[in-house]
Design a protein around this motif. Sequence first.
Motif, PDB file in Angstrom:
ATOM      1  N   GLY A 185      32.992 -11.939  18.220  1.00 17.27           N
ATOM      2  CA  GLY A 185      33.630 -11.416  19.408  1.00 17.27           C
ATOM      3  C   GLY A 185      34.289 -12.506  20.237  1.00 17.27           C
ATOM      4  N   ILE A 186      35.114 -12.079  21.168  1.00 20.74           N
ATOM      5  CA  ILE A 186      35.806 -12.989  22.070  1.00 20.74           C
ATOM      6  C   ILE A 186      35.145 -12.879  23.435  1.00 20.74           C
ATOM      7  N   ASP A 187      34.609 -13.973  23.946  1.00 17.09           N
ATOM      8  CA  ASP A 187      33.896 -13.960  25.220  1.00 17.09           C
ATOM      9  C   ASP A 187      34.896 -14.029  26.370  1.00 17.09           C
ATOM     10  N   ILE A 188      35.529 -12.896  26.654  1.00 20.18           N
ATOM     11  CA  ILE A 188      36.547 -12.855  27.698  1.00 20.18           C
ATOM     12  C   ILE A 188      36.703 -11.416  28.178  1.00 20.18           C
ATOM     13  N   LYS A 189      37.138 -11.271  29.422  1.00 20.48           N
ATOM     14  CA  LYS A 189      37.432  -9.947  29.963  1.00 20.48           C
ATOM     15  C   LYS A 189      38.927  -9.847  30.225  1.00 20.48           C
ATOM     16  N   ILE A 190      39.497  -8.722  29.838  1.00 19.43           N
ATOM     17  CA  ILE A 190      40.928  -8.479  30.018  1.00 19.43           C
ATOM     18  C   ILE A 190      41.130  -7.186  30.799  1.00 19.43           C
ATOM     19  N   ASP A 191      42.032  -7.235  31.742  1.00 18.48           N
ATOM     20  CA  ASP A 191      42.469  -6.046  32.461  1.00 18.48           C
ATOM     21  C   ASP A 191      43.619  -5.403  31.692  1.00 18.48           C
ATOM     22  N   LEU A 192      43.640  -4.089  31.637  1.00 18.54           N
ATOM     23  CA  LEU A 192      44.755  -3.360  31.032  1.00 18.54           C
ATOM     24  C   LEU A 192      45.496  -2.620  32.140  1.00 18.54           C
ATOM     25  N   ASN A 193      46.791  -2.906  32.281  1.00 18.30           N
ATOM     26  CA  ASN A 193      47.570  -2.243  33.325  1.00 18.30           C
ATOM     27  C   ASN A 193      48.774  -1.508  32.739  1.00 18.30           C
ATOM     28  N   ALA A 194      49.266  -0.546  33.494  1.00 19.95           N
ATOM     29  CA  ALA A 194      50.459   0.211  33.087  1.00 19.95           C
ATOM     30  C   ALA A 194      51.191   0.678  34.328  1.00 19.95           C
ATOM     31  N   ASP A 195      52.500   0.885  34.186  1.00 23.03           N
ATOM     32  CA  ASP A 195      53.346   1.370  35.279  1.00 23.03           C
ATOM     33  C   ASP A 195      53.275   2.892  35.330  1.00 23.03           C
ATOM     34  N   LEU A 196      52.826   3.434  36.461  1.00 24.76           N
ATOM     35  CA  LEU A 196      52.643   4.872  36.589  1.00 24.76           C
ATOM     36  C   LEU A 196      53.307   5.390  37.866  1.00 24.76           C
ATOM     37  N   GLY A 197      53.270   6.706  38.037  1.00 21.17           N
ATOM     38  CA  GLY A 197      53.832   7.324  39.243  1.00 21.17           C
ATOM     39  C   GLY A 197      55.343   7.270  39.293  1.00 21.17           C
TER      40      GLY A 197
END
Length: 244
Positions: free
Chosen positions: A2-14
Amino acid sequence: MGIDIKIDLNADLGESFGRWQLGDDPAMLELITSANVAAGFHAGDPSTLRRTCAEAVRRGVVIGAQVGYRDLAGFGRRFIDIAADDLTADVIYQVGALDAIAASVGGRVGYLKPHGALYNTIVDHEEQAAAVVDALLALPTPLPVLGLPGSAVLRIAADNGIRTVTEYFIDRNYTDDGRLVDRRRPDALIDDPDRAALRAVEAARDGRAESFCTHGDSPGAVRMARTVRTALVEAGVAIGPFVG
């Protein structure tokens, strides 16, 4: 391994407007951790923005203000040679409007992400980058700003004590100098979910950015976001927002 890291997932909405519907926001909100919600200048009518914010609050997704040039007709993808003071005021206006809408449904704006042409302009345009930072400094509490690694806006923001968050686009190609390939070129976008997922895992492994973006208005956006998220989780990457 595994990769010891945290990633945020974002998207353009609205980004829907009136009867013009763009993207599947509820489906995307099941997959992402941060929502770049349009703030009315490039897209999004008030009712759409309120519904999007309410759904984000319900799902525990962080709301970000996606601010842009005043350019509904061009979807905010055309450069505007705007005076710095006017740009600062426009950004403050957009953040304030969206924050009020978010508050009306129990949420708040947690960060800022420039949209489209403004995003690309303030990679190198010092005056407009400084104008965006001035808007953040004028807020009661400066918001974190999401942007391209090495961009002028992130540098100026950091110099002023504002939290900066680097971003990687999993569905866009890059030039050799780390800029986004112009959307007018045929190779600008990546529409193969498996290829995007492979790129995302590699980018996470390389520590390329803190937040990964997939565009909610792209064809097959939901499938791509789901494929990318699944690949990251299977690689051992923790998925979570950069704003607590």
